[in-house]
Design a protein around this motif. Structure first.
Motif, PDB file in Angstrom:
ATOM      1  N   VAL A 388      30.014   5.738  41.297  1.00 16.16           N
ATOM      2  CA  VAL A 388      28.966   6.199  40.397  1.00 16.16           C
ATOM      3  C   VAL A 388      29.469   6.262  38.961  1.00 16.16           C
ATOM      4  CG1 VAL A 388      29.320   8.724  40.539  1.00 16.16           C
ATOM      5  CG2 VAL A 388      27.035   7.809  40.211  1.00 16.16           C
ATOM      6  N   VAL A 389      30.742   6.611  38.751  1.00 19.19           N
ATOM      7  CA  VAL A 389      31.292   6.631  37.392  1.00 19.19           C
ATOM      8  C   VAL A 389      31.303   5.224  36.810  1.00 19.19           C
ATOM      9  CG1 VAL A 389      33.367   7.040  36.018  1.00 19.19           C
ATOM     10  CG2 VAL A 389      32.641   8.739  37.694  1.00 19.19           C
ATOM     11  N   ALA A 390      31.732   4.248  37.603  1.00 20.74           N
ATOM     12  CA  ALA A 390      31.732   2.860  37.131  1.00 20.74           C
ATOM     13  C   ALA A 390      30.317   2.407  36.787  1.00 20.74           C
ATOM     14  CB  ALA A 390      32.342   1.945  38.183  1.00 20.74           C
ATOM     15  N   LEU A 391      29.353   2.786  37.619  1.00 23.48           N
ATOM     16  CA  LEU A 391      27.971   2.381  37.406  1.00 23.48           C
ATOM     17  C   LEU A 391      27.393   2.975  36.133  1.00 23.48           C
ATOM     18  CD1 LEU A 391      25.403   0.966  38.563  1.00 23.48           C
ATOM     19  CD2 LEU A 391      24.894   3.134  39.718  1.00 23.48           C
ATOM     20  N   VAL A 392      27.636   4.262  35.894  1.00 28.57           N
ATOM     21  CA  VAL A 392      26.970   4.924  34.768  1.00 28.57           C
ATOM     22  C   VAL A 392      27.740   4.833  33.463  1.00 28.57           C
ATOM     23  CG1 VAL A 392      25.808   6.530  36.325  1.00 28.57           C
ATOM     24  CG2 VAL A 392      27.921   7.236  35.180  1.00 28.57           C
ATOM     25  N   THR A 393      28.997   4.370  33.488  1.00 30.03           N
ATOM     26  CA  THR A 393      29.761   4.299  32.231  1.00 30.03           C
ATOM     27  C   THR A 393      29.059   3.463  31.166  1.00 30.03           C
ATOM     28  OG1 THR A 393      31.919   4.785  33.207  1.00 30.03           O
ATOM     29  CG2 THR A 393      31.916   3.484  31.188  1.00 30.03           C
ATOM     30  N   PRO A 394      28.581   2.234  31.447  1.00 29.80           N
ATOM     31  CA  PRO A 394      27.863   1.503  30.395  1.00 29.80           C
ATOM     32  C   PRO A 394      26.563   2.181  29.976  1.00 29.80           C
ATOM     33  CG  PRO A 394      27.713   0.331  32.493  1.00 29.80           C
ATOM     34  CD  PRO A 394      28.723   1.424  32.670  1.00 29.80           C
ATOM     35  N   VAL A 395      25.951   2.959  30.870  1.00 29.38           N
ATOM     36  CA  VAL A 395      24.727   3.679  30.529  1.00 29.38           C
ATOM     37  C   VAL A 395      25.047   4.830  29.579  1.00 29.38           C
ATOM     38  CG1 VAL A 395      22.758   4.973  31.416  1.00 29.38           C
ATOM     39  CG2 VAL A 395      23.670   3.045  32.725  1.00 29.38           C
ATOM     40  N   VAL A 396      26.091   5.588  29.890  1.00 25.39           N
ATOM     41  CA  VAL A 396      26.497   6.688  29.011  1.00 25.39           C
ATOM     42  C   VAL A 396      26.858   6.150  27.636  1.00 25.39           C
ATOM     43  CG1 VAL A 396      28.282   8.441  28.626  1.00 25.39           C
ATOM     44  CG2 VAL A 396      27.230   8.212  30.882  1.00 25.39           C
ATOM     45  N   LYS A 397      27.609   5.068  27.606  1.00 31.90           N
ATOM     46  CA  LYS A 397      27.996   4.504  26.309  1.00 31.90           C
ATOM     47  C   LYS A 397      26.800   3.917  25.578  1.00 31.90           C
ATOM     48  CE  LYS A 397      29.935   1.684  23.147  1.00 31.90           C
ATOM     49  NZ  LYS A 397      29.193   0.855  22.158  1.00 31.90           N
ATOM     50  N   GLY A 398      26.055   3.054  26.240  1.00 35.50           N
ATOM     51  CA  GLY A 398      24.983   2.323  25.562  1.00 35.50           C
ATOM     52  C   GLY A 398      23.758   3.163  25.269  1.00 35.50           C
ATOM     53  N   GLY A 527      18.830   4.696  31.682  1.00 36.49           N
ATOM     54  CA  GLY A 527      19.191   5.886  30.929  1.00 36.49           C
ATOM     55  C   GLY A 527      18.102   6.940  30.943  1.00 36.49           C
ATOM     56  N   LEU A 528      16.860   6.522  30.806  1.00 33.74           N
ATOM     57  CA  LEU A 528      15.746   7.474  30.842  1.00 33.74           C
ATOM     58  C   LEU A 528      15.633   8.152  32.204  1.00 33.74           C
ATOM     59  CD1 LEU A 528      13.107   5.422  28.835  1.00 33.74           C
ATOM     60  CD2 LEU A 528      13.992   7.681  28.190  1.00 33.74           C
ATOM     61  N   VAL A 529      15.790   7.380  33.267  1.00 34.39           N
ATOM     62  CA  VAL A 529      15.719   7.967  34.612  1.00 34.39           C
ATOM     63  C   VAL A 529      16.897   8.921  34.832  1.00 34.39           C
ATOM     64  CG1 VAL A 529      15.832   7.459  37.086  1.00 34.39           C
ATOM     65  CG2 VAL A 529      14.386   6.070  35.587  1.00 34.39           C
ATOM     66  N   ALA A 530      18.074   8.544  34.335  1.00 34.93           N
ATOM     67  CA  ALA A 530      19.239   9.424  34.470  1.00 34.93           C
ATOM     68  C   ALA A 530      19.003  10.754  33.760  1.00 34.93           C
ATOM     69  CB  ALA A 530      20.484   8.739  33.915  1.00 34.93           C
ATOM     70  N   LEU A 531      18.432  10.716  32.554  1.00 35.20           N
ATOM     71  CA  LEU A 531      18.120  11.963  31.849  1.00 35.20           C
ATOM     72  C   LEU A 531      17.015  12.724  32.576  1.00 35.20           C
ATOM     73  CD1 LEU A 531      20.019  11.043  29.596  1.00 35.20           C
ATOM     74  CD2 LEU A 531      18.310  11.814  27.946  1.00 35.20           C
ATOM     75  N   GLY A 532      16.060  12.016  33.163  1.00 36.01           N
ATOM     76  CA  GLY A 532      15.034  12.681  33.954  1.00 36.01           C
ATOM     77  C   GLY A 532      15.631  13.440  35.123  1.00 36.01           C
ATOM     78  N   TYR A 533      16.637  12.852  35.763  1.00 37.67           N
ATOM     79  CA  TYR A 533      17.323  13.512  36.876  1.00 37.67           C
ATOM     80  C   TYR A 533      17.994  14.793  36.389  1.00 37.67           C
ATOM     81  CZ  TYR A 533      20.273  13.760  41.109  1.00 37.67           C
ATOM     82  OH  TYR A 533      20.894  14.135  42.279  1.00 37.67           O
TER      83      TYR A 533
END
Length: 600
Positions: A388-398, A527-533
Motif C-alpha cells: 500500500v505504501v508503494a501504491l500511494v507514494t505517487p499519489v501522496v507526492k503528486g 487522490g480524491l477517493v483517498a482523502l474521502g476515506y
C-alpha cells in the motif's frame, strides 16, 4: 508579516483518535512513544517551528543564499537556527538507535516534518535531504559505510544530498554521462556535472555527503549501467573526521522562483573520490530508496505550504471588511462586514480547510503504514503495508502537491491585491509550493508511475487489496444514520475509481498512450477517493467523541461540517476525472507537431 501556528490539536486528533497509534505499543518505537511522549514531541516541534524557523522564512526568502567562488553562505540566522535544530535532537527523531537515533515511529516524524516545512520550507530541505541519504546508506550500505556515515547524519553535524540530474537529461537517467573509474584501492574517480542539487553546498554542517549516480566505465548502456556512489565533500580521515577536501565543488547556484534560502547547486566532480554503495550497475535500486523517502517528504511540503497559506488567508478574511453579507448585515457596528461572510470567500477557505485536514490524515495514515511495513513481526502484514505504501507514494507526492499549490493560490486570492504584495507573505507560499510539483519526479511522472508500474505490480495485488478494504469499510457502516450524508458520495467515488482502474486495465495494455493520457486524471481521481476515506474515518471518530460528551465539541462539530463539504463539493470531481480519462488518447495525440506553437 505572515504568521504560522502549528496544527498540534489536529495532529493529536489524527494520531490518537483516528489512527489509534496506542494500539501498536507492542511494536518497536511505539513502545517508547506513549501519548504523553507523542504530545511532548509535537509541542516542542511546534515551538521550534513557530519561534525559530518561521521568523526566518520571509527574511531568508528575501536575502537568499550567497555564492562566492564555490562557497555558499545561507541567509542570516540560518546557521544559528540549524544549531538549535541539531541540539534539539530533531535529525535523530526516527533514526535507528544503533546509530544514535531515537527510534521514534515514522508517523510521528511525518507530523514534525509538516510543521518544519510549513514554518520554513527552504530551511527544512537541508535536514530533509540528509534523511534521504541516511535511508539509502542504512538500507544499502556496507557495515563499514553505516558505521562511518550514519552517526554523523543522525547527529546532524554532517548533511546529505542526492545527485541525479545532469544538464542534458532530466527524468531519463539512462542518458547520464557522469563516469566512475575504478581504482586499485576499491574507490572510484567520479567525473561529471550534476544540476539542481538541493543543499549541494552550504555553511550549516561540517561535511556534506553526496550520493551520486554515475556510470562505471565499461558498464552496460542505459539505466542498467548506472551505479550509486558516496562522494563526501571532505574525505573522512582515519578517525572518521572531515579530512582532505575532495575534488568537487559547486559551480554556481540557481536563481529560482521560490525556496530562495535553499542552495540549489550545479555540482562539478573532477576526479572526485567516491565509494560504491550497493551493487555495481544497480544504482537505481538504492537511489529509489532515497527518492521514495523524498517523494513522501515532498508531498508533505505541498500540504505544509497549503496549511501556512490557508492560516493567513483565513486570518485576513476574518479581519478585512468589505461589502455586506448577501443575507443581511453581520457586523452592524462596522462600516462593512468581514469578507469571510461572502460565499465565494467561504468556498476558497472551506476547500483549503477540507484539503489540508484530509491531506494531513492521508500523510499520517501513510506514515503509519511505513511503520507497520518495517516493524510488524508478521511477514504478511509487512508485505501488505509495503504494497500500500508503494501504491500511494505517487499519489501522496503528486496529488498533495498539485492540490497544495491550488490551495496556496486560493489563500492568496482571499487577500485580493494584498496577496500579490510581498510583505503579506502569501506570494511566497505560492512560489515555494510550485517546486513541489516539479522536483523528485514531476507530477506527470508520478502519474505514469502510478498507472504503469504501481497498479500492475504483483498482478494488481495492492490496488485490489485496497478496493477490498474500502468496500469492507463501507459495508460495515451501511445503515449508520450518523454517516448517512457521507456514505453515498464516498461509495460513488470508490465505484468511479474502480471503473477507472478497470478501464486502464482494458485499454492501457492495448494502447499505452491511453494509459499515458489517462494518468493524471487517474492520479487525481485516486487522490480524491483517498482523502474521502480519511474524511469518513475522521467524521466517524468525531461523532463518537461528541456522543461521549468529552473534549471540545466545537472541534468535532467542525470536523463533521468539513467532512460533508468535502463529500458534497470536492469528491464529485471524481466524475469529471473519470469522464476525461475514459475519453482516451485520440483527442490528445491527433494534432501533428507542426500544429503546435505560434500560428502561421
Amino acid at each position: 508579516m505572515p504568521s504560522y501556528k502549528a496544527p498540534v490539536r489536529d495532529m493529536q486528533f489524527v494520531l490518537h483518535d483516528v489512527l489509534g497509534i496506542a494500539r501498536y505499543a507492542n511494536l518497536s518505537g511505539f513502545s517508547e512513544a506513549g501519548a504523553d511522549v507523542v504530545d511532548a514531541v509535537l509541542e516542542e516541534g511546534a515551538k521550534i517551528a513557530e519561534r525559530v524557523l518561521q521568523p526566518l522564512n520571509q527574511p531568508g526568502d528575501q536575502e537568499g543564499c550567497h555564492f562566492d567562488n564555490g562557497t555558499v553562505t545561507t541567509p542570516k540566522g540560518f546557521r544559528e537556527a540549524y544549531r538549535t535544530f541539531v541540539e534539539g535532537g530533531w535529525p535523530s527523531l526516527t533514526a535507528d538507535p544503533d546509530y544514535g537515533g531515537q527510534g521514534m515511529p515514522f508517523v510521528l516524524g511525518f507530523a514534525v516534518n509538516e510543521m518544519m516545512s510549513a514554518a520554513n520550507m527552504a530551511f527544512s530541505m537541508y535536514p530533509g535531504l540528509s534523511h534521504g541519504a541516511y535511508e539509502a546508506i542504512h538500507q544499502h550500505g556496507t557495515e563499514e559505510q553505516k558505521k562511518l556515515y550514519l552517526p554523523h547524519l543522525v547527529a546532524g553535524d554532517w548533511t546529505g544530498t542526492m545527485n541525479l540530474t545532469e544538464p542534458h537529461c532530466g527524468t531519463d537517467l539512462g542518458l547520464m554521462r557522469t563516469k566512475a573509474e575504478p581504482q586499485a584501492d576499491g574507490s572510484y574517480r567520479i567525473t561529471g556535472t550534476k544540476i539542481f542539487i538541493s543543499a549541494g553546498e552550504h555553511d550549516l554542517s561540517d561535511n556534506i555527503i553526496h550520493l551520486v549516480l554515475a556510470r562505471i566505465v565499461g558498464g552496460p548502456a542505459g539505466i542498467k549501467g548506472v551505479s550509486l556512489f558516496i562522494v563526501p565533500k571532505f574525505i573522512p580521515d582515519a578517525e572518521g573526521k572531515p579530512g582532505a577536501r575532495n575534488s568537487l565543488a559547486a559551480g554556481s547556484i540557481e536563481h529560482k522562483m521560490g525556496i530562495c534560502a535553499n542552495a540549489t547547486c550545479v555540482m562539478n566532480y573532477d576526479g572526485a573520490t567516491g565509494w560504491l554503495i550497493g551493487e555495481e550497475h544497480k544504482g537505481m535500486r538504492a537511489m529509489f530508496t532515497m527518492m521514495n523517502a523524498a517523494r513522501l517528504g515532498v508531498g508533505i511540503q505541498g500540504l505544509a505550504q497549503a496549511e501556512a497559506a490557508y492560516q493567513n488567508g483565513a486570518a485576513y478574511a476574518k479581519d478585512r471588511i468589505q461589502g455586506r453579507s448577501l443575507s443581511g448585515t453581520k457586523a452592524p457596528d462596522k462600516a462593512a462586514d468581514p469578507i469571510i461572510v461572502h460565499p465565494d470567500v467561504r468556498r476558497m477557505l472551506m476547500t483549503a480547510k477540507a484539503f489540508t485536514e484530509g491531506a494531513r490524515a492521508l500523510a499520517l495514515w501513510t506514515g503509519l503504514r511505513i511503520d507497520l511495513a518495517h516493524r510488524d513481526p508478521d511477514t504478511g502484514i509487512r508485505e501488505a503495508n509495503e504494497d500500500v505504501v508503494a501504491l500511494v507514494t505517487p499519489v501522496v507526492k503528486g496529488f498533495l502537491t498539485d492540490k497544495g499549490f491550488e490551495v496556496a493560490v486560493m489563500a492568496q486570492q482571499c487577500l485580493g491585491g494584498h496577496g500579490y504584495i510581498k510583505e503579506w507573505g502569501l506570494e511566497q507560499f505560492v512560489r515555494d509550493a510550485r517546486i513541489a510539483q516539479i522536483y523528485e519526479g514531476t507530477n506527470g511522472v508520478q502519474a505514469l508511475d502510478l498507472v504503469g508500474r504501481k497498479l500492475p505490480a504483483n498482478g494488481g495485488r495492492a490496488v485490489m487489496a485496497l478496493f477490498g478494504e474500502l468496500h469492507k469499510h463501507i459495508a460495515e457502516r451501511e445503515g449508520n444514520a450518523d454517516l448517512a450524508p457521507l456514505l453515498p458520495p464516498f461509495k460513488a467515488g470508490v465505484d468511479r475509481l474502480q471503473q477507472g482502474t478497470m478501464w486502464l486495465m482494458q485499454n492501457g495494455l492495448s494502447n499505452p498512450e491511453n494509459a499515458g493520457a489517462a494518468s493524471t486524471d487517474y492520479l487525481h481521481l485516486f487522490g480524491l477517493v483517498a482523502l474521502g476515506y480519511m474524511w469518513l474515518q475522521m467524521a466517524e471518530t468525531a461523532q463518537a467523541k461528541l456522543k461521549e460528551g468529552t473534549g471540545d465539541a466545537a472541534f468535532y462539530e467542525a470536523k463533521l461540517v468539513t467532512a460533508r463539504f468535502f463529500m458534497e463539493r470536492m469528491l464529485p470531481d471524481t466524475a469529471a476525472h473519470l469522464a476525461k480519462l475514459e475519453s482516451g488518447a485520440a483527442n490528445l495525440m491527433a494534432l501533428g507537431e507542426d500544429q503546435f506553437g505560434a500560428a502561421a
